[in-house]
Design a protein around this motif. Structure first.
Motif, short mmCIF file in Angstrom:
data_model
loop_
_atom_site.label_atom_id
_atom_site.label_comp_id
_atom_site.label_asym_id
_atom_site.label_seq_id
_atom_site.Cartn_x
_atom_site.Cartn_y
_atom_site.Cartn_z
N MET A 58 1.48 -10.05 0.33
CA MET A 58 1.18 -9.12 1.42
C MET A 58 0.21 -8.04 0.96
O MET A 58 -0.72 -7.65 1.69
N ALA A 59 0.40 -7.54 -0.26
CA ALA A 59 -0.49 -6.50 -0.79
C ALA A 59 -1.93 -7.02 -0.91
O ALA A 59 -2.89 -6.31 -0.56
N LEU A 60 -2.08 -8.24 -1.39
CA LEU A 60 -3.43 -8.81 -1.54
C LEU A 60 -4.07 -9.02 -0.17
O LEU A 60 -5.30 -8.82 -0.01
N VAL A 61 -3.29 -9.41 0.83
CA VAL A 61 -3.82 -9.57 2.18
C VAL A 61 -4.30 -8.22 2.72
O VAL A 61 -5.38 -8.11 3.32
N LEU A 62 -3.51 -7.18 2.50
CA LEU A 62 -3.89 -5.84 2.95
C LEU A 62 -5.18 -5.37 2.29
O LEU A 62 -6.09 -4.85 2.94
N ARG A 63 -5.26 -5.58 0.95
CA ARG A 63 -6.47 -5.13 0.25
C ARG A 63 -7.69 -5.95 0.69
O ARG A 63 -8.79 -5.41 0.80
N ALA A 64 -7.50 -7.23 0.97
CA ALA A 64 -8.61 -8.04 1.46
C ALA A 64 -9.10 -7.52 2.81
O ALA A 64 -10.31 -7.45 3.07
N GLU A 65 -8.17 -7.15 3.68
CA GLU A 65 -8.55 -6.61 4.98
C GLU A 65 -9.34 -5.31 4.84
O GLU A 65 -10.27 -5.04 5.63
N LEU A 66 -9.00 -4.50 3.85
CA LEU A 66 -9.65 -3.21 3.65
C LEU A 66 -10.98 -3.32 2.89
O LEU A 66 -11.59 -2.30 2.58
N PHE A 73 -9.58 -9.97 9.45
CA PHE A 73 -8.71 -11.01 10.01
C PHE A 73 -7.38 -10.46 10.52
O PHE A 73 -6.58 -11.19 11.06
N LEU A 74 -7.10 -9.16 10.31
CA LEU A 74 -5.85 -8.57 10.79
C LEU A 74 -6.14 -7.57 11.90
O LEU A 74 -6.99 -6.67 11.73
N SER A 75 -5.42 -7.69 13.02
CA SER A 75 -5.50 -6.65 14.04
C SER A 75 -4.77 -5.40 13.54
O SER A 75 -4.06 -5.43 12.53
N GLU A 76 -4.95 -4.30 14.27
CA GLU A 76 -4.30 -3.06 13.87
C GLU A 76 -2.78 -3.21 13.85
O GLU A 76 -2.10 -2.73 12.94
N ASN A 80 -0.28 -2.92 10.59
CA ASN A 80 0.89 -2.04 10.50
C ASN A 80 2.14 -2.80 10.06
O ASN A 80 2.93 -2.32 9.23
N GLN A 81 2.34 -3.99 10.63
CA GLN A 81 3.51 -4.77 10.26
C GLN A 81 3.42 -5.25 8.81
O GLN A 81 4.42 -5.26 8.09
N MET A 82 2.21 -5.61 8.38
CA MET A 82 2.04 -6.13 7.03
C MET A 82 2.34 -5.05 5.99
O MET A 82 3.07 -5.29 5.02
N PHE A 83 1.79 -3.82 6.16
CA PHE A 83 2.04 -2.81 5.13
C PHE A 83 3.48 -2.30 5.18
O PHE A 83 4.04 -1.89 4.16
N THR A 84 4.11 -2.33 6.38
CA THR A 84 5.52 -1.95 6.47
C THR A 84 6.39 -2.92 5.69
O THR A 84 7.24 -2.51 4.88
N THR A 475 -10.11 -3.12 -3.93
CA THR A 475 -9.77 -4.50 -3.58
C THR A 475 -10.12 -5.45 -4.71
O THR A 475 -9.35 -6.37 -5.02
N THR A 476 -11.26 -5.25 -5.35
CA THR A 476 -11.62 -6.08 -6.50
C THR A 476 -10.59 -5.95 -7.61
O THR A 476 -10.17 -6.93 -8.23
N GLY A 477 -10.14 -4.72 -7.87
CA GLY A 477 -9.11 -4.50 -8.87
C GLY A 477 -7.81 -5.21 -8.51
O GLY A 477 -7.13 -5.76 -9.39
N ALA A 478 -7.45 -5.22 -7.21
CA ALA A 478 -6.22 -5.89 -6.78
C ALA A 478 -6.30 -7.39 -7.07
O ALA A 478 -5.30 -8.01 -7.47
N MET A 479 -7.47 -7.98 -6.88
CA MET A 479 -7.62 -9.41 -7.17
C MET A 479 -7.49 -9.67 -8.68
O MET A 479 -6.90 -10.67 -9.10
N ILE A 480 -8.05 -8.78 -9.49
CA ILE A 480 -7.90 -8.90 -10.95
C ILE A 480 -6.43 -8.78 -11.34
O ILE A 480 -5.91 -9.55 -12.15
N LEU A 481 -5.76 -7.80 -10.75
CA LEU A 481 -4.32 -7.61 -11.01
C LEU A 481 -3.54 -8.85 -10.63
O LEU A 481 -2.65 -9.31 -11.37
N GLY A 482 -3.86 -9.44 -9.48
CA GLY A 482 -3.19 -10.66 -9.06
C GLY A 482 -3.40 -11.80 -10.04
O GLY A 482 -2.46 -12.54 -10.37
#
Length: 570
Positions: A58-66, A73-76, A80-84, A475-482
């Motif tokens: 979920m975190a990687l999806v959020l960072r990709a959206e940002l 690819f995510l509506s508002e 909200n549901q994803m980060f919750t 976001t690039t850092g999140a992908m490296i972390l993943g």
């Protein structure tokens, strides 16, 4: 060490008369209904890592959206549901139970030198309560999601049409799991310590679990009651928190943070206990200021109950209350600073060995230091008003919780992995994974301090173009972390399949869990272990023949037929 001494020491450490806990029984029922704390710990470990995988995706999806300021690819609403759900899953299903429930359940009785926890059936019940609580979170995802933020703030949580009741009931059930674990650990430490293990001969990891248990038992009921009140308001229309019904939404914040700020220490105190073990073992030195570290754990547990109001500086509370909470916030930082200074003093002039667990310990000290120091800006009234609800808070929280709890969890997992599963992992690749995780983590969250200081609010799916560079860097850092976490998982799984057999004491640890075989026998020890000072390394030397450490002093003679020590240690 002479060959004879080597053989004697090795027999003392490795000899056991029964199969290990993994082989003593077979079939799914032997796991599902087990009362063995080690198997329960392993089941917790698997379930918690699955939750971490879900929250991490979920975190990687959020960072990709940002990565871009506009919709990718995510509506508002989906954002909200994803980060919750990311926040709720990571907090309630991973961070809070990670070290106490998984590592603590496995290690605590062995470190105490006893057969099991005080209440084995309660231990198994706590695991199934955790499973049922997790199922409610999965149901929330299927029943329309959850979009309140992981804090469930009213009045929005009393009016939204998402699955608030389902998720809240999940939190309520998880609370009982946490209480059961804390009660079990506290009773076990109080009543089952072996002869010779006084309070101040007890390993610091046990001190940290004891302090954590205090918080679990005293604070968690408040969260449970708050959750039930929220469910009652939504289901029955009772005016408790909703101002439209005569309720007070700030009251919910007081209740929630009275639990949730001590919950921060449920996450970080066990992590500090892990780091105390790692720093001493891999520095080959007695821990510096043992009593100060032990007392500071209790001080953190008690002071943690007094600082919840620093989450509410902009809620309209009185200036006097805000000033008091600010002063208490600075006070609670003192015990944490004591630990950091004592760890550094322990390493000073030590024979430091940069094995993988120690690499994670050093990462923890660096990252937790940044998290703690940035917390001073949020504890000061003048700066918190400007930084509140910005990405500065996101970065601070993640440096403490992820840079602290997750990194220490990985350090403890690598440290006790040979003991838990009897296999060694590839040190080179494990250290590479640690380095990638460290780089990726800093690349992900350090730019968020800059974002927050420049006014970027948190929890927003869209943002102004001036923030593009920092979001893309993050976001690039999140992908490296993943990638680092995937490599870490690969190294550990590979060890189970191809790793060489682990010796009883691969690191030279001096606490009792290193005096039984790897993996431990079903009842942990074939004879009661001799309690010594927990951080003395003079009598522990490396034995090349078995690629592990052995004790060379005070080794009892053994019967040539049975292998049992002639001298009784009862």
């Amino acid at each position: 060490m002479s060959d004879n001494a080597s053989r004697t020491a090795t027999a003392h450490v490795h000899g056991h008369s029964e199969e290990n806990y993994l082989e003593c029984a077979h079939g799914w029922k032997s796991w599902a209904f087990t009362l063995d704390h080690k198997r329960i710990g392993v089941m917790y470990l698997v379930a918690i890592l699955a939750s971490f995988l879900l929250g991490g995706v979920m975190a990687l999806v959020l960072r990709a959206e940002l990565f871009t300021p506009n919709k990718l690819f995510l509506s508002e609403d989906m954002y909200n549901q994803m980060f919750t759900l990311h926040g709720a899953v990571m907090t309630f299903l991973f961070l809070i139970p990670s070290i106490p429930a998984a590592l603590g359940n496995f290690i605590l009785p062995v470190m105490l030198g006893v057969k099991d926890v005080a209440f084995p059936r309660m231990n198994l019940a706590s695991f199934y309560l955790w499973v049922f609580g997790a199922i409610f979170f999965l149901l929330a995802i299927l029943l329309g999601g959850l979009d309140t933020g992981w804090t469930f703030y009213t009045p929005y949580s009393t009016t939204t049409n998402t699955a608030v009741i389902t998720a809240t009931l999940g939190v309520f059930i998880l609370g009982f799991s946490s209480i059961f674990t804390g009660l079990n650990f506290m009773v076990t430490i109080n009543t089952m310590r072996p002869a010779g293990m006084t309070w101040f001969r007890m390993p610091l990891f046990l001190w940290s679990l004891y302090a954590t248990s205090i918080i679990q038992i005293l604070a968690t009921p408040v969260l449970g009651i708050t959750g039930l009140l929220l469910v009652a308001e939504r289901a029955l229309g009772i005016g408790i928190f909703d101002p439209a019904r005569g309720g007070d939404p700030v009251l919910f914040q007081h209740f929630f943070w009275f639990y949730s700020h001590p919950a921060v220490y449920i996450m970080i105190l066990p992590a500090m206990g892990v780091v105390s073990e790692l720093v001493s073992t891999f520095s080959r030195k007695t821990i510096f200021g043992y009593r100060f570290i032990a007392y500071s754990s209790i001080a953190i547990a008690l002071l943690g109950f007094l600082v919840w109001g620093h989450h509410m500086f902009v809620s309209g509370q009185s200036a006097l209350a805000a000033t008091v909470f600010s002063a208490l916030t600075f006070t609670v930082s003192i015990p944490s600073a004591i630990k950091v200074f004592n760890w550094l003093s322990t390493m000073y002039k030590g024979a430091i060995s940069l094995e993988t667990p120690m690499c994670y310990a050093l990462s923890f000290i660096f990252l937790f230091g940044i998290g703690g120091l940035t917390g001073l800006y949020l504890g000061a009234l003048a700066t918190d008003v400007h930084l509140h609800d910005t990405y500065f808070v996101v970065a601070h929280f993640h440096y403490v919780m992820v840079g602290g709890t997750l990194i220490a969890f990985l350090g403890g997992l690598h440290y006790w992995w040979p003991k838990m599963f009897g296999r060694m992992y590839n040190e080179t690749w494990a250290r590479v994974a640690c380095l990638i995780i460290f780089v990726g983590f800093n690349a992900t969250f350090f730019p968020q301090f800059v974002l927050g200081s420049r006014g970027m609010p948190r929890r927003y799916a869209r943002y102004d173009g001036e923030f593009i560079f920092f979001h893309q860097f993050s976001t690039t850092g999140a992908m490296i972390l993943g990638c680092g976490l995937v490599l870490c998982a690969g190294v550990l799984v590979h060890s189970l399949l191809r790793g060489r057999k682990a010796p009883a004491n691969p690191w030279g640890g001096s606490t009792l869990e290193w005096k039984c075989s790897s993996p431990p026998p079903h009842h942990n020890f074939d004879w009661p272990p001799v309690v010594t000072e927990p951080y003395q390394y003079d009598h522990i030397v490396y034995d090349p023949e078995h690629q592990g450490y052995v004790e060379v002093e005070d080794i009892p003679e053994e019967d040539e037929v049975t292998g049992v020590p002639v001298e009784s240690h009862t």
